[in-house]
Design an enzyme around this catalytic site. Structure first.
Site, short mmCIF file in Angstrom:
data_model
loop_
_atom_site.label_atom_id
_atom_site.label_comp_id
_atom_site.label_asym_id
_atom_site.label_seq_id
_atom_site.Cartn_x
_atom_site.Cartn_y
_atom_site.Cartn_z
N SER A 150 0.84 -1.20 0.00
CA SER A 150 0.00 0.00 0.00
C SER A 150 0.88 1.26 0.00
O SER A 150 1.73 1.42 -0.88
CB SER A 150 -0.94 -0.05 1.20
OG SER A 150 -1.89 0.98 1.15
N ASP A 322 -9.77 -3.61 -6.18
CA ASP A 322 -9.18 -2.49 -5.44
C ASP A 322 -9.57 -1.18 -6.11
O ASP A 322 -9.16 -0.91 -7.24
CB ASP A 322 -7.66 -2.64 -5.41
CG ASP A 322 -6.98 -1.68 -4.44
OD1 ASP A 322 -7.60 -0.67 -4.05
OD2 ASP A 322 -5.82 -1.94 -4.08
N HIS A 355 -8.86 -3.49 -1.56
CA HIS A 355 -7.50 -3.09 -1.19
C HIS A 355 -6.97 -3.86 0.01
O HIS A 355 -5.77 -4.12 0.11
CB HIS A 355 -7.45 -1.59 -0.91
CG HIS A 355 -6.08 -1.08 -0.60
ND1 HIS A 355 -5.05 -1.12 -1.51
CD2 HIS A 355 -5.55 -0.55 0.54
CE1 HIS A 355 -3.95 -0.62 -0.97
NE2 HIS A 355 -4.23 -0.28 0.28
#
Length: 376
Positions: A150, A322, A355
């Site tokens: 991330s 995502d 995500h």
């Protein structure tokens, strides 16, 4: 403050002064980190993990701290990131309140918390602090692999472009070469929710006191809810909650109060988070994520920026659901690193968790990451 809780963190003192990308400097700054496994005599088996915005350096349990870490299923003996083979380091981001110097830390010049006096923070600063830890603190000339998840994936790109030759292989997990408008918009709303809470008080609220009366609890709660909504996919929300309503006795008695299970879920998630992360740190790291753009290192062109990264191999993982870091951004990273001469494996997963899949869909991510590392 010593809470008596297990703590495996170690601390590395950064060079003082530590210069920041956007100006300013830190005096007496430090980075918190944890390690697993053993470093070989040749110092050639080191794996560094850079985290998302809010996790600590405690990626997995260890002898000093047996509590489960945020990536417990991924890291350990015989797991995908096998600590019987690799010496694994997880660094807490500069600017985070999980042990590294941050806006909640004491400014040695004033004896008071930095608050908004903390210098403007860029992910390049996070990367440079991690490099100092690895290169000078631990004496590792070249990482066997750099793993970035991330926000940490953006920091990893900065690490590699700023320190050529310091990384042999890279695992890019659910990240991006630059912040896109949707992600910027969401993070902007999160920051606005915190700043508009009267208890934020221009950054002057009660720090390091879980029971302080002046604290932007409502702003942090809304910011967390916005984040959680984007971390999962619509498919996930539909599958888990549909339109199921709360039992009448669990509904709020006030007008427009919570009526659906999904509302109650978000509220519970927010309540667990609000006092666990410093609001000013959240603001600084959120904005640093928006500022990051690998294209800055390629004359404004993402591909040219990525082509400056010189590594041997890479694994780039993305997930089709995502919405915060869309799959096409992972494809950009894979294409750019390949154009730079790296042998790149690109894995597109269909996990419904969006995500957050890398934290939840451990079996699929383990197969990809474990298989890649086994081939190094």
């Amino acid at each position: 403050m010593n809470t008596g809780a297990p703590d495996a963190r170690r601390y590395y003192a950064l060079p003082s002064p530590f210069a920041m990308k956007r100006g300013g400097r830190l005096l007496g700054a430090q980075v918190a980190y944890e390690t697993w496994g053993r470093l070989t005599a040749a110092r050639d088996n080191a794996v560094l993990i850079l985290t998302g915005l809010s996790p600590s350096a405690h990626a997995a349990s260890n002898a000093e701290d047996p509590t489960p870490g945020w990536w417990e299923g991924m890291l350990g003996p015989g797991k995908a990131i096998d600590t019987d083979r690799w010496f694994v380091i997880c660094a807490n981001s500069l600017g985070s309140d999980k042990g590294s110097t941050c806006p909640a830390s004491i400014d040695p010049a004033t004896g008071e918390p930095y608050r908004l006096g903390f210098p403007e923070l860029a992910l390049e600063d996070v990367a440079n602090a991690a490099f100092e830890l690895v290169h000078h603190g631990l004496g590792i000339e070249r990482l066997a692999c750099l793993v970035g998840c991330s926000m940490g994936g953006m920091g990893a790109l900065a690490y590699m472009v700023l320190h050529p030759g310091s990384v042999r292989a890279h695992v890019s997990v659910d990240t991006a070469p630059q912040a896109q408008p949707f992600a910027i918009a969401i993070r902007s709303l999160q920051r606005e929710a915190i700043r508009l809470d009267p208890q934020w008080n221009g950054g002057d609220y009660d720090i390091h006191d879980g029971h302080g009366t002046r604290y932007p609890e409502m702003g942090m709660s809304i910011a967390r809810k916005l984040g959680v909504i984007t971390y999962r996919s619509a498919m996930e929300w539909n599958g888990r909650f549909a339109r199921i309503r709360l039992d009448p006795e669990k509904r709020e008695g006030e007008p427009f109060g919570f009526e659906f299970q999904v509302e109650s879920y978000l509220q519970g998630h927010a309540q667990r988070f609000v006092r666990s992360f410093d609001p000013n740190c959240y603001l600084y790291l959120s904005r640093a994520s928006d500022w990051f753009d690998i294209g800055e290192y390629g004359g404004g062109d993402i591909m040219q920026g990525l082509k400056r990264i010189q590594i041997e191999r890479a694994l780039v993982i993305g997930v089709s659901t995502d919405i915060l870091f869309p799959l096409e951004q992972q494809e950009q990273i894979a294409t750019g690193l390949s154009a730079a001469g790296a042998h790149v494996d690109f894995v597109a997963l269909d996990s419904p968790q969006g995500h957050d899949a890398f934290l939840v869909d451990i079996p699929n991510y383990s197969r990809a990451i474990g298989g890649f590392l086994a081939g190094l």
